[in-house]
Each structure stands twice: as C-alpha cells, then as structure tokens.
Design a protein around this motif. Sequence first.
Motif, PDB file in Angstrom:
ATOM      1  N   TYR A 159       0.867  -1.183   0.000  1.00  0.00           N
ATOM      2  CA  TYR A 159       0.000   0.000   0.000  1.00  0.00           C
ATOM      3  C   TYR A 159       0.905   1.235   0.000  1.00  0.00           C
ATOM      4  O   TYR A 159       1.704   1.432   0.914  1.00  0.00           O
ATOM      5  CB  TYR A 159      -0.910   0.013   1.240  1.00  0.00           C
ATOM      6  CG  TYR A 159      -1.725   1.270   1.310  1.00  0.00           C
ATOM      7  CD1 TYR A 159      -2.779   1.480   0.425  1.00  0.00           C
ATOM      8  CD2 TYR A 159      -1.413   2.285   2.207  1.00  0.00           C
ATOM      9  CE1 TYR A 159      -3.514   2.659   0.447  1.00  0.00           C
ATOM     10  CE2 TYR A 159      -2.135   3.465   2.243  1.00  0.00           C
ATOM     11  CZ  TYR A 159      -3.188   3.641   1.362  1.00  0.00           C
ATOM     12  OH  TYR A 159      -3.903   4.819   1.377  1.00  0.00           O
ATOM     13  N   LEU A 160       0.801   2.050  -1.042  1.00  0.00           N
ATOM     14  CA  LEU A 160       1.768   3.138  -1.219  1.00  0.00           C
ATOM     15  C   LEU A 160       1.140   4.531  -1.034  1.00  0.00           C
ATOM     16  O   LEU A 160       1.686   5.519  -1.497  1.00  0.00           O
ATOM     17  CB  LEU A 160       2.406   3.008  -2.618  1.00  0.00           C
ATOM     18  CG  LEU A 160       3.865   3.451  -2.760  1.00  0.00           C
ATOM     19  CD1 LEU A 160       4.787   2.814  -1.742  1.00  0.00           C
ATOM     20  CD2 LEU A 160       4.377   3.154  -4.169  1.00  0.00           C
ATOM     21  N   GLY A 161      -0.008   4.575  -0.369  1.00  0.00           N
ATOM     22  CA  GLY A 161      -0.643   5.886  -0.142  1.00  0.00           C
ATOM     23  C   GLY A 161       0.010   6.605   1.029  1.00  0.00           C
ATOM     24  O   GLY A 161       0.447   5.967   1.990  1.00  0.00           O
ATOM     25  N   GLY A 162       0.068   7.924   0.962  1.00  0.00           N
ATOM     26  CA  GLY A 162       0.596   8.732   2.061  1.00  0.00           C
ATOM     27  C   GLY A 162      -0.461   9.721   2.497  1.00  0.00           C
ATOM     28  O   GLY A 162      -1.601   9.673   2.023  1.00  0.00           O
ATOM     29  N   LYS A 163      -0.085  10.639   3.390  1.00  0.00           N
ATOM     30  CA  LYS A 163      -1.111  11.557   3.909  1.00  0.00           C
ATOM     31  C   LYS A 163      -1.573  12.557   2.850  1.00  0.00           C
ATOM     32  O   LYS A 163      -2.609  13.177   3.004  1.00  0.00           O
ATOM     33  CB  LYS A 163      -0.634  12.245   5.184  1.00  0.00           C
ATOM     34  CG  LYS A 163       0.589  13.093   5.036  1.00  0.00           C
ATOM     35  CD  LYS A 163       0.981  13.681   6.376  1.00  0.00           C
ATOM     36  CE  LYS A 163       2.323  14.372   6.217  1.00  0.00           C
ATOM     37  NZ  LYS A 163       2.851  14.944   7.396  1.00  0.00           N
ATOM     38  N   PHE A 164      -0.793  12.681   1.762  1.00  0.00           N
ATOM     39  CA  PHE A 164      -1.230  13.558   0.677  1.00  0.00           C
ATOM     40  C   PHE A 164      -1.663  12.747  -0.543  1.00  0.00           C
ATOM     41  O   PHE A 164      -1.693  13.248  -1.661  1.00  0.00           O
ATOM     42  CB  PHE A 164      -0.123  14.538   0.303  1.00  0.00           C
ATOM     43  CG  PHE A 164       0.242  15.462   1.439  1.00  0.00           C
ATOM     44  CD1 PHE A 164      -0.598  16.502   1.797  1.00  0.00           C
ATOM     45  CD2 PHE A 164       1.401  15.259   2.173  1.00  0.00           C
ATOM     46  CE1 PHE A 164      -0.287  17.340   2.850  1.00  0.00           C
ATOM     47  CE2 PHE A 164       1.724  16.089   3.234  1.00  0.00           C
ATOM     48  CZ  PHE A 164       0.880  17.134   3.577  1.00  0.00           C
ATOM     49  N   GLY A 165      -1.937  11.478  -0.331  1.00  0.00           N
ATOM     50  CA  GLY A 165      -2.383  10.635  -1.452  1.00  0.00           C
ATOM     51  C   GLY A 165      -1.221   9.859  -2.030  1.00  0.00           C
ATOM     52  O   GLY A 165      -0.271   9.505  -1.325  1.00  0.00           O
ATOM     53  N   SER A 166      -1.290   9.598  -3.334  1.00  0.00           N
ATOM     54  CA  SER A 166      -0.269   8.774  -3.987  1.00  0.00           C
ATOM     55  C   SER A 166       0.989   9.604  -4.242  1.00  0.00           C
ATOM     56  O   SER A 166       0.947  10.827  -4.187  1.00  0.00           O
ATOM     57  CB  SER A 166      -0.820   8.255  -5.308  1.00  0.00           C
ATOM     58  OG  SER A 166      -1.283   9.335  -6.091  1.00  0.00           O
ATOM     59  N   SER A 167       2.086   8.920  -4.521  1.00  0.00           N
ATOM     60  CA  SER A 167       3.341   9.610  -4.845  1.00  0.00           C
ATOM     61  C   SER A 167       3.838   9.128  -6.204  1.00  0.00           C
ATOM     62  O   SER A 167       3.962   7.929  -6.453  1.00  0.00           O
ATOM     63  CB  SER A 167       4.392   9.310  -3.769  1.00  0.00           C
ATOM     64  OG  SER A 167       5.689   9.586  -4.278  1.00  0.00           O
ATOM     65  N   VAL A 168       4.143  10.080  -7.059  1.00  0.00           N
ATOM     66  CA  VAL A 168       4.542   9.757  -8.435  1.00  0.00           C
ATOM     67  C   VAL A 168       5.884   9.013  -8.448  1.00  0.00           C
ATOM     68  O   VAL A 168       5.990   7.891  -8.942  1.00  0.00           O
ATOM     69  CB  VAL A 168       4.640  11.051  -9.289  1.00  0.00           C
ATOM     70  CG1 VAL A 168       5.144  10.727 -10.688  1.00  0.00           C
ATOM     71  CG2 VAL A 168       3.293  11.750  -9.352  1.00  0.00           C
ATOM     72  N   LEU A 169       6.911   9.642  -7.883  1.00  0.00           N
ATOM     73  CA  LEU A 169       8.242   9.033  -7.990  1.00  0.00           C
ATOM     74  C   LEU A 169       8.379   7.795  -7.095  1.00  0.00           C
ATOM     75  O   LEU A 169       9.158   6.894  -7.411  1.00  0.00           O
ATOM     76  CB  LEU A 169       9.334  10.060  -7.678  1.00  0.00           C
ATOM     77  CG  LEU A 169       9.481  11.177  -8.732  1.00  0.00           C
ATOM     78  CD1 LEU A 169      10.565  12.168  -8.312  1.00  0.00           C
ATOM     79  CD2 LEU A 169       9.805  10.621 -10.106  1.00  0.00           C
ATOM     80  N   ALA A 170       7.610   7.725  -5.994  1.00  0.00           N
ATOM     81  CA  ALA A 170       7.641   6.498  -5.181  1.00  0.00           C
ATOM     82  C   ALA A 170       7.048   5.346  -5.998  1.00  0.00           C
ATOM     83  O   ALA A 170       7.580   4.231  -6.000  1.00  0.00           O
ATOM     84  CB  ALA A 170       6.872   6.697  -3.881  1.00  0.00           C
ATOM     85  N   THR A 171       5.955   5.619  -6.700  1.00  0.00           N
ATOM     86  CA  THR A 171       5.354   4.585  -7.559  1.00  0.00           C
ATOM     87  C   THR A 171       6.378   4.149  -8.610  1.00  0.00           C
ATOM     88  O   THR A 171       6.571   2.954  -8.862  1.00  0.00           O
ATOM     89  CB  THR A 171       4.075   5.126  -8.236  1.00  0.00           C
ATOM     90  OG1 THR A 171       3.157   5.553  -7.218  1.00  0.00           O
ATOM     91  CG2 THR A 171       3.411   4.062  -9.103  1.00  0.00           C
ATOM     92  N   ASP A 172       7.059   5.125  -9.210  1.00  0.00           N
ATOM     93  CA  ASP A 172       8.064   4.814 -10.248  1.00  0.00           C
ATOM     94  C   ASP A 172       9.176   3.932  -9.676  1.00  0.00           C
ATOM     95  O   ASP A 172       9.561   2.921 -10.275  1.00  0.00           O
ATOM     96  CB  ASP A 172       8.702   6.109 -10.776  1.00  0.00           C
ATOM     97  CG  ASP A 172       7.741   6.941 -11.614  1.00  0.00           C
ATOM     98  OD1 ASP A 172       6.667   6.422 -11.963  1.00  0.00           O
ATOM     99  OD2 ASP A 172       8.075   8.103 -11.913  1.00  0.00           O
TER     100      ASP A 172
END
Length: 429
Positions: A159-172
């Motif tokens: 689960y890669l959600g954070g307090k501001f929603g998803s993260s582009v570079l973390a997903t990458d």
Amino acid sequence: MDCFIVEGGARLSGTIHVNGSKNAALPILATALMTDEPCHYHGLPVIRDLQTQVKILNTLGVETRWEGRTLATRVVDTYNSTAPYELVKTMRAGVCVLGPLLGRRGEATVSLPGGCVIGERPIDLHLKGLAALGAEISFDQGNVRARVPRGGLRGTTIYLGGKFGSSVLATDNVMCAAVFARGTTVIECAACEPEVVDLANCLNAMGAEIEGAGSPRITVHGVRRLKGVEWTVIPDRIEAATFLIAGAITRSSITIGGARPDHLIAVLDTLRQMGVEIQQRGQRLTVVPPARPRAAEIATMPYPAFPTDVQAPIMSLMAIADGTSLVTERIFPDRFMAAAELKRLGARITVNNGQAVVQGVERLQGAPVMASDLRCGAALVLAALAAEGETRISRIYHIERGYERFEERLRRLGARIRRAPESASGGEA
Ligand code: UD1
C-alpha cells in the motif's frame, strides 16, 4: 546570471509546439540502468533537469550521446552505484534512479534529497515500498543505501498511499525495483499520472510485465532481464497548460500544437469555467479568450484532478479575473511562493492554511520580481505578459530547469520578452 525583462501588454498570435515531458523523461532515462543493451530515448526537451539526470547516469557508468532530441545510452561500467549529493541536491527527481539501480545492480546509494522551497518532500513512501520488496535500507552520512537481500527481492502487495495521497516518484521507484523481483508485486494506491503510464509502457517495451498503470492498482510480474528500447516520451502537459494560460492571460488566440488533451482534462475544465474557450482539433488546442476571465475555485490533487504544477500559473490568470478565486493546495500545502511575488505586481492574494484567496484586479503593474522555483517562475512570466509596463524577473535558472528556450518561443508568438544579464539590469549579483 541572467534575468528576463518583459514589456507587458503585447497580443500573441500563432502556434507553439509542446516539447516532451520533463517529468516523464526523468524516470524514463533511469531505465537505461536496467539493461546492458543500448537504448534510444526520443523527443526529449533540452532543459537543465535532463542535463542533470544525464550527469547522474554518467556517474553511474552509463555512456550517453545526444543526437538532437534523442539520447543514446549504454551501460559501460557498474562499479559506482552512488548518485552524488552535488547532483541530487540540485534536482530532487534524481532519487528516481534508486529503484532501477536496486533492481538491476542489487544495491543503490542515493543522497537524501532534503527539503526544498515547496516543502519538506520526504521519501518515506519510496523506502517503505522498497523495504516491502525485501530491500535492506540504511542511512549513512546523508545518504540512503538500499541493498537486495540474499535470495533477491520478492513480490508482495504494497500500500503506497501517504497523507497527501499517492506519490509519483515512489510509484516509479517501486515499480522499477519490482520488475526484477521474484513473483508478483501489487502496488495499491499507485499514482495514476500519465508520466507513470509512460514509464510502465517503456518498461513493457523493454520486456517487463506491468499491468494496470494509470489506475491505482499496478501489478508487476517479475522478469529476469530487460532488453534495450527505442522510446519517445509523451508531450509535457504542464508546458501545454502554461501556454494555454499565456493565451488566456494576454487575451490572445494562440494554438498549442502536439499536446495531449486527454492529459489536460482538469486544466481545460477550469479554463472553460473561467470563460476561456478551448477549441480542440486532434492534438491542436486553440485558445479563444474572453475579454476578461471569470474567477474559479480549484483544489490540487493527484491526477486526474488539477495538477499542483499548474497551481501557480493559473493563479496568475486568477489575479486578473473578474471576481474572487479560491485555490486549495492539497499536495504541497506550503507551495504558495508565487503569491508573494504576484502581489508585487499588484495582485490581491491572501494565503492561509494551504489556501489562497485571489481577488481579481483589472490590471497588474510591472515590477522587479524573483522566481523562487520552476513553476513560480513560469507564473511570473505569465503575469508579466499581462502587466502594464516592465517586469524584471530574476533567478530565471529555475525556469530553465523545466522550460526549453522559454523566452525565445514566447517571443516568436509576439511576446516582448528578452534576456539580459542580471547585473546590467540592476538586479542581485
Ligand atoms: C512529482 C513531480 C512534481 C509534481 C509532484 C506532484 C516529477 C519529476 N516531479 O514529484 O513536478 O509536483 O509529482 O504531482 O515527476 N510524499 C510523501 N512521502 C514520500 C513521497 C511523497 O509524503 O515518500 C508526499 C509529498 O510530500 C507530497 C505528495 O506526497 O505531499 C506527492 O508528492 P510526489 O507525488 O511524491 O511528488 P514527486 O514524485 O516528488
């Protein structure tokens, strides 16, 4: 150091073409690390951030050669797997080599990017995702080091959600590392940005098995190796939005060529709400501006909602709109540096708790201002195009990080903008 001097009030006309996407190109170039075969990346913008990324790749043993807008790459040396602080500190996106290096070489050291002017910008989600795949993470002298354990990375559900929603570079990063993990990885709350899809498509063209990119659930079936690739990056949706606003703010009917309207849905919707008609013919968008735009309310959120990178530019348009606009920043709550500078041009903006209230004024007035980051810089150029008299914008190296020959291309549309040495114009040293 140079600055831009803008004489406001000129009407623009003609067509401007959108370049390849900076934010797609940066992680896509890092895929060069994931194969021993040569790669060719086409349609790249000639901007400072890409030059920085190429330097990072060079330090990591990738031989590169520019042929116009194409970068040819080949890994010649795998000795160094450390992305140095000197480069990562100038461009936080350098962190996107972490996943590719870890997956391919079994270890990666990247300088911790630290904060930046738009906020704290942690990388906890990147590390959480890589750790879930089994990577051993340690910290040393301002660097983060990730190592593949004995037995390799293993696919899992993350689960890669954070307090501001998803993260582009973390997903990458997690997607790239998972390419070489054993078994299947499922990334939940993945970023849905078109740049993530472009990266996944590029990886699939190299032999990866990734499904679901563009949705919040990405599935990666691990493979042993990737082959070389010929890849053309998608057009830059943020640049396209910037030019659409340039037309609207100068009340000029200009055409933006080579855009992807399907990547601009929220921006086009907001512009239409503001009374700016956009005629769409394939990849060509023509701005039909009203005499004066109307105020609007926006909230920045992950794609497909309104992009945070267009928040400052649209605020410039709101500054001269009829009525009171409301801007809620839900991704980087501190990202309002443009507001203070726009106020120097006569804008009426108050910022409080991640929200800006913009009371439109009839006209802005030229003044010396300073770009504090890339999109703030673009917003100031846009405002200056509409302001009465002369605006001098300093620290334009921020703008050059992401916009290729910005002033030259705007000048071709009829804008009165020129580059001058900072000192000659009386600015800071
Ligand atoms: C990318 C874009 C940048 C854009 C941003 C948001 C590139 C090169 N840059 O940056 O232009 O403004 O997406 O659309 O593509 N966060 C965490 N922990 C993390 C990572 C992020 O809490 O480990 C937070 C951030 O502080 C922010 C939010 O998540 O509040 C989204 O940031 P993220 O999508 O990661 O931005 P970048 O990928 O760095």
